[in-house]
Scaffold this motif. Structure first.
Motif, mmCIF file in Angstrom:
data_model
loop_
_atom_site.group_PDB
_atom_site.id
_atom_site.type_symbol
_atom_site.label_atom_id
_atom_site.label_comp_id
_atom_site.label_asym_id
_atom_site.label_seq_id
_atom_site.Cartn_x
_atom_site.Cartn_y
_atom_site.Cartn_z
ATOM 1 N N ALA A 1 2.546 -13.987 -21.002
ATOM 2 C CA ALA A 1 3.583 -12.995 -20.686
ATOM 3 C C ALA A 1 4.769 -13.667 -20.000
ATOM 4 O O ALA A 1 5.352 -13.148 -19.054
ATOM 5 N N GLY A 2 5.125 -14.849 -20.506
ATOM 6 C CA GLY A 2 6.205 -15.614 -19.883
ATOM 7 C C GLY A 2 7.541 -14.886 -19.895
ATOM 8 O O GLY A 2 8.280 -14.919 -18.907
ATOM 9 N N ALA A 3 7.847 -14.211 -21.016
ATOM 10 C CA ALA A 3 9.133 -13.506 -21.102
ATOM 11 C C ALA A 3 9.199 -12.407 -20.062
ATOM 12 O O ALA A 3 10.249 -12.159 -19.455
ATOM 13 N N ARG A 4 8.079 -11.759 -19.836
ATOM 14 C CA ARG A 4 8.059 -10.663 -18.858
ATOM 15 C C ARG A 4 8.226 -11.193 -17.438
ATOM 16 O O ARG A 4 8.930 -10.595 -16.620
ATOM 17 N N VAL A 5 7.593 -12.316 -17.138
ATOM 18 C CA VAL A 5 7.741 -12.924 -15.811
ATOM 19 C C VAL A 5 9.190 -13.372 -15.605
ATOM 20 O O VAL A 5 9.785 -13.161 -14.541
ATOM 21 N N ARG A 6 9.767 -13.981 -16.638
ATOM 22 C CA ARG A 6 11.153 -14.449 -16.528
ATOM 23 C C ARG A 6 12.113 -13.273 -16.339
ATOM 24 O O ARG A 6 13.049 -13.334 -15.544
ATOM 25 N N ASP A 7 11.859 -12.166 -17.059
ATOM 26 C CA ASP A 7 12.708 -10.983 -16.916
ATOM 27 C C ASP A 7 12.594 -10.410 -15.507
ATOM 28 O O ASP A 7 13.602 -10.009 -14.909
ATOM 29 N N LEU A 8 11.384 -10.372 -14.957
ATOM 30 C CA LEU A 8 11.192 -9.890 -13.597
ATOM 31 C C LEU A 8 11.973 -10.744 -12.609
ATOM 32 O O LEU A 8 12.669 -10.237 -11.724
ATOM 33 N N ARG A 9 11.893 -12.052 -12.771
ATOM 34 C CA ARG A 9 12.588 -12.956 -11.847
ATOM 35 C C ARG A 9 14.100 -12.767 -11.916
ATOM 36 O O ARG A 9 14.799 -12.744 -10.896
ATOM 37 N N LYS A 10 14.631 -12.597 -13.131
ATOM 38 C CA LYS A 10 16.066 -12.430 -13.278
ATOM 39 C C LYS A 10 16.533 -11.083 -12.735
ATOM 40 O O LYS A 10 17.617 -10.971 -12.148
ATOM 41 N N ARG A 11 15.720 -10.050 -12.924
ATOM 42 C CA ARG A 11 16.092 -8.739 -12.385
ATOM 43 C C ARG A 11 16.164 -8.778 -10.869
ATOM 44 O O ARG A 11 16.965 -8.077 -10.254
ATOM 45 N N LEU A 12 15.322 -9.603 -10.247
ATOM 46 C CA LEU A 12 15.321 -9.726 -8.797
ATOM 47 C C LEU A 12 16.286 -10.796 -8.312
ATOM 48 O O LEU A 12 16.429 -10.996 -7.106
ATOM 49 N N ALA A 13 16.950 -11.486 -9.250
ATOM 50 C CA ALA A 13 17.903 -12.554 -8.921
ATOM 51 C C ALA A 13 17.242 -13.636 -8.062
ATOM 52 O O ALA A 13 17.833 -14.148 -7.103
ATOM 53 N N LEU A 14 16.005 -14.005 -8.419
ATOM 54 C CA LEU A 14 15.267 -15.017 -7.675
ATOM 55 C C LEU A 14 15.302 -16.349 -8.418
ATOM 56 O O LEU A 14 15.065 -16.383 -9.630
ATOM 57 N N PRO A 15 15.550 -17.458 -7.739
ATOM 58 C CA PRO A 15 15.374 -18.766 -8.384
ATOM 59 C C PRO A 15 13.891 -19.035 -8.606
ATOM 60 O O PRO A 15 13.027 -18.417 -7.963
ATOM 61 N N GLN A 16 13.602 -19.972 -9.482
ATOM 62 C CA GLN A 16 12.198 -20.260 -9.772
ATOM 63 C C GLN A 16 11.434 -20.678 -8.523
ATOM 64 O O GLN A 16 10.282 -20.296 -8.349
ATOM 65 N N ALA A 17 12.077 -21.443 -7.658
ATOM 66 C CA ALA A 17 11.382 -21.925 -6.457
ATOM 67 C C ALA A 17 10.955 -20.755 -5.571
ATOM 68 O O ALA A 17 9.856 -20.765 -4.999
#
Length: 464
Positions: A10-26
């Motif tokens: 579910a990588g796309a979903r995790v990436r979408d969640l991170r972008k919606r929260l404006a969080l860097p990967q770290a």
């Protein structure tokens, strides 16, 4: 029969969640307890979501992550850990590794534990309703109109999509501060004038003469809101009627109150359009004073708007919001978090919002923990709305806005707190709060057995 474990990508979903929260990967990797490279592999579909990562996702982002996926065994594990680690149940939390072994070896027993936990939560919700009825003196009578409307908004998540999008589309055409006033005059032939000094009404609209009279004593943000409210009624009347007709509210009075509330909602969406407001809120880390200055809104209006940012696929941080009067009554409330408000009467006296009522124009912050172990960062500010006459006392109240501690990095008010430190224990109301060591308790929980020792003097004169 045990469920075969399937690999969940579910990588796309995790990436979408991170972008919606404006969080860097770290930042997201730190919250999930994995390395940045491991998270990158998950987002690129090179690694599946393991149970520990899924558990971390559902724990860190309970409102945003939602269902865990198609893997039934993983879903069972997540629900079992939620049940087994619920800190509001006496006896201590179970070890997550032990729960995982139990789910694998005794899946039927684990599902039974989850079912019992769900039933316990439902009984707690029913107890809260009963407590509300006792507090309000309503007995078994039906809900009052404003209670119906309040519960309808809560069920809708305090977000009305058709009005929010319509207001945003119209607001995107405005290019100067007086655009709302110009549209009222040029498109709807509305004449705007100031009321007499002795007129205590905030505004009134004469349908036949198309005359809108607004109090000249209001601050600019309150005047702007009243103009936006009238424009919303004229522009979105059809959509508001459709929402009210489909609401299922029982009484005509409740539907009329809902119509008024929908116009207020649309007015807020006009002044603070969804996407621009959400992006700006992220940029300033939800600093209310900076938001109200940028959008020409009041402190309360900006707080309330933050609690409505629940558009599917573009949610903001889940906030709770409430307004409390001098007597401790909650006159507005909404929670996109797991926090439960008392529906009638006052809230826990240990909550910082009560102190804020007595100290106007000063922001207070608090790290609080509810009996279920969830920790919240709360901001509260006392407000005074002056009157036009000595004979009319000013309105005094406080507003509170907060989020779960996991979002503290995105909430500027948490900067003055040591997150992870000692939290103030708060509850919903004394009638259902299980805490035994609270010196502020007004009365014991419902159906508890009271023990009194005449030889022991304590802040609370009984144990239970």
């Amino acid at each position: 029969m045990e469920h075969p474990r399937r690999r969940l990508f579910a990588g796309a979903r995790v990436r979408d969640l991170r972008k919606r929260l404006a969080l860097p990967q770290a930042a997201l990797a730190a919250r999930l307890g994995v390395s940045v490279s491991y998270l990158s592999q998950i987002e690129n579909e090179e690694r599946p979501l393991t149970p520990p990562v899924l558990i971390a996702l559902t724990r860190e982002f309970p409102q945003l992550w939602g269902e865990v996926g198609e893997d039934e065994a993983t879903a069972d594990l997540v629900r079992a850990i939620d049940a087994g680690t619920d800190s509001s149940i006496p006896g201590g939390a179970l070890d997550e590794a032990a729960i995982q072994r139990g789910v694998e070896k005794h899946p039927a027993l684990a599902r039974r534990m989850v079912a019992l936990h769900d039933a316990w939560r439902r009984s707690q919700a029913q107890l809260r309703v009963l407590d509300d009825r006792v507090e309000s003196g309503a007995g078994t009578a039906g809900s009052l109109p404003w209670e119906e409307v309040r519960d309808w908004y809560q069920a809708e998540g305090n977000y009305i999509d058709v009005l929010d999008r319509a207001a945003e589309s119209l607001a995107d055409t405005f290019d100067h501060p007086r655009a709302i006033e110009d549209r009222l005059r040029d498109t709807h032939d509305v004449k705007i004038e100031d009321a007499r000094d002795d007129d205590t009404r905030l505004s009134r609209f004469a349908t036949d003469s198309r005359r809108l009279t607004v109090s000249g004593l209001l601050p600019p943000e309150s005047r702007a809101f009243l103009l936006a409210h009238r424009l919303a009624v004229l522009e979105f009347g059809e959509q508001m009627r459709a929402v009210a007709d489909a609401s299922g509210l029982a009484s005509p009075a409740a539907r009329e109150l809902l119509s008024l509330g929908l116009a207020n909602y649309a007015a807020g969406a006009l002044l603070m359009p969804y996407t621009r407001f959400r992006d700006t809120a992220r940029e300033v880390r939800h600093d209310i004073d900076r938001l109200r200055q940028r959008f020409g809104a009041s402190f309360e209006q900006a707080c309330h708007r933050l609690s409505t940012l629940q558009r599917p696929g573009a949610q903001g941080i889940p906030f709770f919001f409430c307004r409390v009067d001098m007597a401790g009554n909650i006159t507005k409330r909404h929670s996109a978090t797991r926090l439960e408000f008392a529906r009638f009467g006052g809230a826990c006296p240990l909550w910082v919002v009560h102190e804020a009522v007595a100290i106007p124009d000063r922001i207070l912050v608090q790290l609080a923990e509810t009996p279920d172990g969830v920790r919240y960062v709360s901001m509260a500010k006392g407000l005074v709305k002056p009157s036009a006459s000595y004979a009319r006392p000013p309105r005094r109240y406080a507003v509170a806005l907060g989020c779960e501690e996991t979002h503290a990095a995105d909430f500027v008010y948490a900067d003055s707190l040591r997150t992870g430190g000692i939290a103030t224990p708060i509850g919903t109301s004394c009638r259902i709060c299980p805490r035994t060591g609270c010196d502020q308790r007004a009365f014991p929980p419902a159906a508890s057995e009271i023990r009194i020792d005449p030889d022991v003097r304590a802040p609370v004169p009984y144990a239970f």
